[in-house]
Design an enzyme around this catalytic site. Structure first.
Site, PDB file in Angstrom:
ATOM      1  N   CYS A   1      -1.308  14.190 -14.686  1.00 45.70           N
ATOM      2  CA  CYS A   1      -1.718  13.381 -16.002  1.00 45.70           C
ATOM      3  C   CYS A   1      -0.412  12.107 -15.463  1.00 45.70           C
ATOM      4  CB  CYS A   1      -0.549  14.072 -17.623  1.00 45.70           C
ATOM      5  SG  CYS A   1      -1.324  15.225 -17.892  1.00 45.70           S
TER       6      CYS A   1
ATOM      7  N   ARG B   1       0.839  -1.563   0.028  1.00 42.20           N
ATOM      8  CA  ARG B   1      -0.023   0.001   0.120  1.00 42.20           C
ATOM      9  C   ARG B   1       0.766   1.444  -0.023  1.00 42.20           C
ATOM     10  NH1 ARG B   1      -4.869  -1.553   4.036  1.00 42.20           N
ATOM     11  NH2 ARG B   1      -4.731  -3.354   3.560  1.00 42.20           N
TER      12      ARG B   1
END
Length: 264
Positions: free
Chosen positions: A146, A127
């Site tokens: 982006c 994680r």
């Protein structure tokens, strides 16, 4: 950086003509991956000169949580100018999401500090992730992220990182993105007493703009040169204390720069 040139050729050969937000038009493919072993050199494109000052200062700016272009201007970096408002503000873009992701109860999450703690205390975690894609704040951003999501991975005392980039301007943007995240891996590794491993780049809509075709063919005509080496001259007290002068790129011998218009 043969992988980068191979991607350019693939987009030229296999790309689909598409319209886009900027109205420029693109050749586009969907889904591509490249892997760079950071022990083999710093992945900085050599078939044209890349503006190192912009790459380094932009990353330092992100890491400070800054979303105003004043710092960039102070350091002669203009790559965000087209999107800033009259006060130089960009809204809650990368730096805000990395360092101060808002929670429903009015608090903020510093994702970068959290990741550093995970790498030091729980390096096997699956994680260890930073996301800039905050759907609740996209409409407030001057430009939606982006390079949206990245994950770290530790094996054999080496730190690797995989980036998912949902939209990629192959000619202008991608060389910056690869170098920026490779630099971040080296910085993170130094702070966590690890070695730099691999940087894996994964692209979604991966495109060449229609007004970059001449420049792309010129770049493809050039022979790649040896990758340079990154030297970090000191180890600051924290990830947020690096300065521009801490970094040196040795042996960078690129072909001349190639100018191209930015699609806004």
């Amino acid at each position: 950086m043969k992988q980068y040139l191979e991607l350019m050729k693939k987009v030229l050969d296999e790309g689909t003509q598409k319209n886009d937000r900027t109205g420029t038009g693109t050749l586009s493919i969907f889904g591509h991956q490249m892997r760079f072993n950071l022990q083999e050199g710093f992945p900085l494109v050599t078939t044209k000169r890349c503006h190192l000052r912009s790459i380094i200062h932009e990353l330092l700016w992100f890491l400070q949580g800054d979303t105003n272009i004043a710092y960039l201007h102070e350091n002669n970096v203009t790559i965000w100018d087209e999107w800033a408002d009259e006060n130089g503000d960009l809204g809650p873009v990368y730096g805000k999401q990395w360092r101060a992701w808002p929670t429903p109860d009015g608090h903020h999450i510093d994702q970068i500090t959290t990741v550093l703690s995970q790498l030091k205390n729980d390096p096997d975690s699956r994680r260890i992730i930073v996301s800039a894609w905050n759907v609740g704040e996209l409409d407030k951003m001057a430009l939606a992220p982006c390079h949206a999501f990245f994950q770290f991975y530790v094996a054999d005392r080496k730190l690797s990182c995989q980036l998912y980039q949902r939209s990629c301007d192959v000619f202008l943007g991608l060389p910056f993105n690869i170098a920026s995240y490779a630099l971040l891996v080296h910085m993170m590794a130094q702070q966590c007493d690890l070695e730099a491993g691999d940087f894996i780049w994964t692209g979604g809509d991966t495109h060449l703009y229609s007004n970059h075709m001449e420049q792309t063919h010129l770049q493809l005509s050039r022979e790649p040169r040896a990758l340079p080496k990154l030297v970090i001259k000191r180890k600051p007290d924290s990830l947020f204390d690096y300065r521009f002068d801490d970094f040196e790129i040795e042996g960078y011998d690129p072909h001349p720069g190639i100018k191209a218009p930015v699609a806004i």
